[in-house]
Write a protein that holds these residues in place. Structure first.
Motif, mmCIF file in Angstrom:
data_model
loop_
_atom_site.group_PDB
_atom_site.id
_atom_site.type_symbol
_atom_site.label_atom_id
_atom_site.label_comp_id
_atom_site.label_asym_id
_atom_site.label_seq_id
_atom_site.Cartn_x
_atom_site.Cartn_y
_atom_site.Cartn_z
ATOM 1 N N SER A 1 0.829 -1.203 0.000
ATOM 2 C CA SER A 1 0.000 0.000 0.000
ATOM 3 C C SER A 1 0.861 1.250 0.000
ATOM 4 O O SER A 1 0.563 2.227 -0.699
ATOM 5 N N LEU A 2 1.942 1.199 0.800
ATOM 6 C CA LEU A 2 2.849 2.339 0.829
ATOM 7 C C LEU A 2 3.494 2.555 -0.543
ATOM 8 O O LEU A 2 3.621 3.693 -1.014
ATOM 9 N N ARG A 3 3.886 1.444 -1.179
ATOM 10 C CA ARG A 3 4.470 1.555 -2.516
ATOM 11 C C ARG A 3 3.460 2.094 -3.522
ATOM 12 O O ARG A 3 3.811 2.875 -4.416
ATOM 13 N N VAL A 4 2.198 1.668 -3.368
ATOM 14 C CA VAL A 4 1.149 2.177 -4.264
ATOM 15 C C VAL A 4 0.979 3.675 -4.077
ATOM 16 O O VAL A 4 0.836 4.432 -5.050
ATOM 17 N N ARG A 5 1.011 4.112 -2.805
ATOM 18 C CA ARG A 5 0.885 5.553 -2.553
ATOM 19 C C ARG A 5 2.059 6.319 -3.170
ATOM 20 O O ARG A 5 1.873 7.371 -3.782
ATOM 21 N N ASN A 6 3.258 5.752 -2.992
ATOM 22 C CA ASN A 6 4.434 6.407 -3.574
ATOM 23 C C ASN A 6 4.359 6.423 -5.101
ATOM 24 O O ASN A 6 4.692 7.416 -5.744
ATOM 25 N N GLN A 7 3.924 5.276 -5.662
ATOM 26 C CA GLN A 7 3.809 5.209 -7.122
ATOM 27 C C GLN A 7 2.750 6.184 -7.641
ATOM 28 O O GLN A 7 2.924 6.795 -8.698
ATOM 29 N N PHE A 8 1.687 6.319 -6.865
ATOM 30 C CA PHE A 8 0.640 7.267 -7.248
ATOM 31 C C PHE A 8 1.189 8.694 -7.268
ATOM 32 O O PHE A 8 0.880 9.483 -8.170
ATOM 33 N N THR B 1 1.470 11.044 -10.485
ATOM 34 C CA THR B 1 0.919 12.393 -10.456
ATOM 35 C C THR B 1 1.965 13.427 -10.857
ATOM 36 O O THR B 1 1.695 14.357 -11.631
ATOM 37 N N SER B 2 3.188 13.218 -10.344
ATOM 38 C CA SER B 2 4.277 14.132 -10.691
ATOM 39 C C SER B 2 4.590 14.050 -12.181
ATOM 40 O O SER B 2 4.807 15.086 -12.836
ATOM 41 N N GLU B 3 4.620 12.817 -12.727
ATOM 42 C CA GLU B 3 4.889 12.654 -14.158
ATOM 43 C C GLU B 3 3.793 13.292 -15.004
ATOM 44 O O GLU B 3 4.075 13.903 -16.040
ATOM 45 N N ARG B 4 2.541 13.136 -14.552
ATOM 46 C CA ARG B 4 1.442 13.753 -15.284
ATOM 47 C C ARG B 4 1.582 15.270 -15.299
ATOM 48 O O ARG B 4 1.396 15.921 -16.338
ATOM 49 N N ASN B 5 1.932 15.840 -14.135
ATOM 50 C CA ASN B 5 2.119 17.288 -14.078
ATOM 51 C C ASN B 5 3.287 17.729 -14.950
ATOM 52 O O ASN B 5 3.253 18.797 -15.582
ATOM 53 N N GLU B 6 4.346 16.886 -14.974
ATOM 54 C CA GLU B 6 5.508 17.221 -15.797
ATOM 55 C C GLU B 6 5.141 17.196 -17.281
ATOM 56 O O GLU B 6 5.528 18.088 -18.042
ATOM 57 N N LYS B 7 4.399 16.150 -17.690
ATOM 58 C CA LYS B 7 3.974 16.071 -19.092
ATOM 59 C C LYS B 7 3.070 17.252 -19.442
ATOM 60 O O LYS B 7 3.158 17.807 -20.541
ATOM 61 N N HIS B 8 2.223 17.611 -18.483
ATOM 62 C CA HIS B 8 1.350 18.765 -18.714
ATOM 63 C C HIS B 8 2.180 20.033 -18.917
ATOM 64 O O HIS B 8 1.894 20.834 -19.819
#
Length: 581
Positions: free
Chosen positions: A233-240, A244-251
Motif C-alpha cells: 500500500s505504501l508503494r502504491v501511494r508512492n507510485q501514485f 501524479t508528478s509525471e502527469r504534471n511534468e507532461k502537462h
C-alpha cells in the motif's frame, strides 16, 4: 521430523525458488529482445523516412526533422563507415565534429554484411555503456546504415525491475498459498477475515488503509501478510505520487510547446487542450474541456479529426486563421488509442520568409531598373543628337558614369550577399581584430579626413577565427555609416572588449540617430529609412543587411541602440574560436 505446515512452507519456498531461477534468465532475455526489437523498429521507421530523399543532404534534413521524436541517439553512416549525421555529436563536440569521419563499429560492420547488427559498447562521447542496433538500407544504389542507441543502464534497470517484480510476485504467491493452505488445515479464519474486512472498506480512488491484526504475534504468517500488504500500500501511494508528478511534468511540457495540442476521445469530445491551442483558436481552456470539438466552430479541423479516427491513420492539412495578424497553420491529426490528437503548427514564419524573398526580388529588380532607365534615356539622347556641343554632352556623360557606378555598387552588394551565403571553412583564419579595426579606420579617414575616430581597447586578447575580408566589409560599412550620418566633423568611438568567450565590438556615433519605430527594420534587405535621404545621400538599403549576414555567418550577433538627435550604438558579439573543429 518436519511438521506438515513446515513441509508445505518448504515445498512452497522450493517451488518459488525454482520458478524464480527459471524466470530470471528468461526475464533478461525477454527485456533484451524487446529493446532490440524496439530499436530495430525505430530504425525501420527512420529508414522509411529517409528512403525517398533526393540526396544525402536531403536525407540528413529529413532525419533532423525527426529529431524532436527521437528518444535517444541516432546516427546515419555511409557504406565506408563515415558518419554523415549524429544527433548528439554536433551538440556535444560543437566545432570539433567533422561530417564524414570514419568510425569502426562492430554493429555497423555487421549491418553492412548481414543487414542488421547489434552490439553493447561503451560510448566515450556520452561516457556510458550503450546498446546499439544498426540496420542497412539502400539509397541511389549505395548502402547506408541507420544506427540507433539506447543507454545500457536503462536496459539493466528495466531488467532489474522485471526481476524484482518476478521476485516480489513469487514471494507474494508463496505467502498467499501458504496462508490459504494453513487456513484450510487449521480452520483459522479469523485473521484472514479481519484482513478481508479492512480491504472491503477500500473504495476506488482512496488509499488502502493499514491492516492491524489483534491477538497475533508479529511473526505470525497472517501478521507478515498484513505487513506485506501495508508495504505494498505504501508503494502504491508512492507510485501514485510519482505518476501524479509525471502527469504534471507532461502537462508542463505540453504547455511549453510552441505547437498547439488538442486531445479528443472517440466521440471527438475534447479531453485536453494546451494554452497555445486555446490562444490560436481563441477559446477558454476550462470551457472547451469535455465539449465536442464541433463546438469550436472550425469545421476543417473537425473533418480532419473525423477522417483520422475513422481511418485510423495520420492525416495532415493546412489552415489560415485571422486577418490581422494572419496565422498560417499546419494541421496534423494522429490516432491515439480510441481517440486522437490534433497538433497545430504555426508556419507563419515560413510564409513570411517566402514573402520576404518575393520582396527581395522585386526590390532588386526595381533598384537595377532605375539606373538602367536613366542610362537608356541619356544614351538615346546622345544617339538622337550626335551634334550636341561638348558642354552639353559632358554633364550627360558624367550622369551616365555616376549612374553606372551606382548600379555597379548595387550589383557588388548583391554578389557580396550571395558570396556570404556560401562561406567555406577554408576562408577562416586566426587574426588580430584590433589590427583589422585600425585598417578600417584608416580606410574611412582616407575618404573622410575631417572625421575623428577613436579606438578604445579594453582587452589584451583580440585574436579571433573568422574571415578577415568579410569582417573588414562589415566594420568598414558600420564606420562609414557612423561618419556619413553625423554632422561634420564626425566623432566616432570604437570599443573592443572581451567577455567570457566572446569578443565585443561597439561602434558609437553622435549622428542623427534612427527613429525607434524603424530600429527593428534596419537589417532588412533594401529597407530604407528616413536618414538615407538626408544631405542628398542615396542608399541601396543593402549595407546593414550585408553586415548582419556576415555576423550571422560567424555565429555572432549584432544589435543596435539609437536615439534621434543623440546617435547610434552598434554592438557586435563574436565567439572566440581557436580552431575549426
Amino acid at each position: 521430523m518436519l511438521s506438515f505446515r513446515q513441509k508445505i512452507l518448504i515445498s512452497n519456498i522450493c517451488a518459488a525458488f525454482l520458478f524464480l531461477t527459471l524466470m530470471f534468465p528468461l526475464a533478461s532475455k525477454t527485456v533484451k529482445g524487446i529493446m532490440v526489437k524496439a530499436l530495430e523498429d525505430r530504425a525501420d521507421e527512420l529508414i522509411h523516412k529517409v528512403e525517398g530523399a533526393s540526396d544525402i543532404r536531403d536525407m540528413i534534413l529529413r532525419l533532423k526533422k525527426e529529431k524532436p521524436q527521437l528518444f535517444f541517439r541516432v546516427s546515419i553512416l555511409d557504406q565506408n563507415g563515415g558518419i554523415l549525421y549524429d544527433t548528439h555529436a554536433k551538440r556535444l563536440l560543437g566545432a570539433q565534429f567533422t561530417p564524414g569521419y570514419i568510425a569502426h563499429h562492430h554493429e555497423v560492420e555487421m549491418a553492412l554484411r548481414k543487414g542488421v547488427g547489434y552490439a553493447e559498447d561503451y560510448s566515450t562521447l556520452l561516457q556510458q555503456q550503450l546498446t546499439y542496433v544498426a540496420k542497412r538500407f539502400t539509397h541511389n544504389g549505395k548502402y547506408f546504415v541507420v544506427r540507433t542507441a539506447f543507454p545500457y543502464k536503462h536496459v539493466e534497470a528495466i531488467t532489474e525491475s522485471v526481476k524484482i517484480s518476478f521476485l516480489l510476485m513469487g514471494v507474494l504467491i508463496v505467502l498467499l498459498f501458504s496462508l490459504m493452505t494453513w487456513l484450510v488445515i487449521q480452520h483459522f479464519t479469523q485473521p484472514i477475515q479481519q484482513i478481508i474486512n479492512v480491504v472491503k472498506s477500500y473504495k476506488e480512488g482512496e488509499v488502502l488503509p493499514n491492516i492491524h491484526l489483534e491477538g497475533l504475534s508479529s511473526r505470525d504468517e497472517f501478521s507478515r501478510l498484513a505487513q506485506t500488504l501495508n508495504s505494498l500500500s505504501l508503494r502504491v501511494r508512492n507510485q501514485f505520487q510519482v505518476l501524479t508528478s509525471e502527469r504534471n511534468e507532461k502537462h508542463a511540457i505540453l504547455e511549453s510547446l510552441n505547437e498547439g495540442v488538442i486531445a479528443v476521445d472517440e466521440q471527438l469530445n475534447i479531453t485536453y487542450i494546451n494554452d497555445i491551442a486555446s490562444q490560436m483558436l481563441n477559446v477558454n481552456v476550462e470551457t472547451a474541456l469535455e465539449k465536442n470539438f464541433e463546438s469550436l466552430n472550425h469545421p476543417d479541423f473537425y473533418d480532419l479529426l473525423s477522417v483520422c479516427l475513422r481511418e485510423q491513420q495520420l492525416c495532415t492539412s493546412t489552415a489560415i486563421l485571422g486577418d490581422n495578424p494572419t496565422i498560417y497553420l499546419e494541421l496534423i491529426a494522429i490516432p491515439k488509442g480510441k481517440g486522437g490528437i490534433l497538433v497545430l503548427q504555426d508556419t507563419s514564419s515560413h510564409y513570411r520568409m517566402m514573402e520576404m524573398r518575393k520582396d527581395f526580388i522585386a526590390n532588386a529588380s526595381h533598384e537595377l531598373k532605375t539606373p538602367v532607365t536613366i542610362i537608356q534615356g541619356f544614351a538615346e539622347t546622345l544617339h538622337d543628337n550626335p551634334d550636341l556641343p561638348k558642354e552639353t554632352t559632358q554633364p550627360i556623360l558624367e550622369r551616365i558614369m555616376n549612374t553606372c557606378l551606382r548600379m555597379t555598387k548595387i550589383i557588388k552588394n548583391l554578389l557580396t550577399l550571395a558570396d556570404i551565403e556560401n562561406l567555406p571553412q577554408s576562408r577562416l583564419q586566426n587574426f588580430d581584430l584590433l589590427e583589422l579595426v585600425h585598417r578600417c579606420r584608416e580606410n574611412v579617414l582616407s575618404a573622410r579626413p575631417e572625421a575623428e575616430i577613436i579606438v578604445d581597447i579594453k582587452t589584451s586578447h583580440s585574436e579571433i577565427l573568422a574571415d578577415p575580408d568579410l569582417l573588414e566589409v562589415a566594420i568598414n560599412n558600420l564606420m562609414d555609416n557612423a561618419v556619413k550620418y553625423s554632422s561634420p566633423p564626425a566623432h566616432v568611438t570604437v570599443i573592443i572588449d572581451k567577455r567570457d568567450k566572446d569578443i565585443i565590438l561597439q561602434i558609437i556615433d553622435q549622428g542623427v540617430g534612427i527613429p525607434q519605430h524603424e530600429l527593428e527594420n534596419v537589417f532588412i534587405r533594401f529597407y530604407k529609412f528616413g536618414k538615407s535621404q538626408i544631405k542628398g545621400m542615396s542608399s541601396s538599403g543593402l549595407g546593414l543587411s550585408i553586415v548582419k549576414t556576415i555576423i550571422d555567418k560567424h555565429f555572432g550577433t549584432i544589435t543596435v541602440e539609437s536615439k534621434e538627435g543623440v546617435g547610434s550604438t552598434f554592438t557586435i558579439v563574436l565567439p572566440v574560436r581557436e580552431e575549426l573543429f
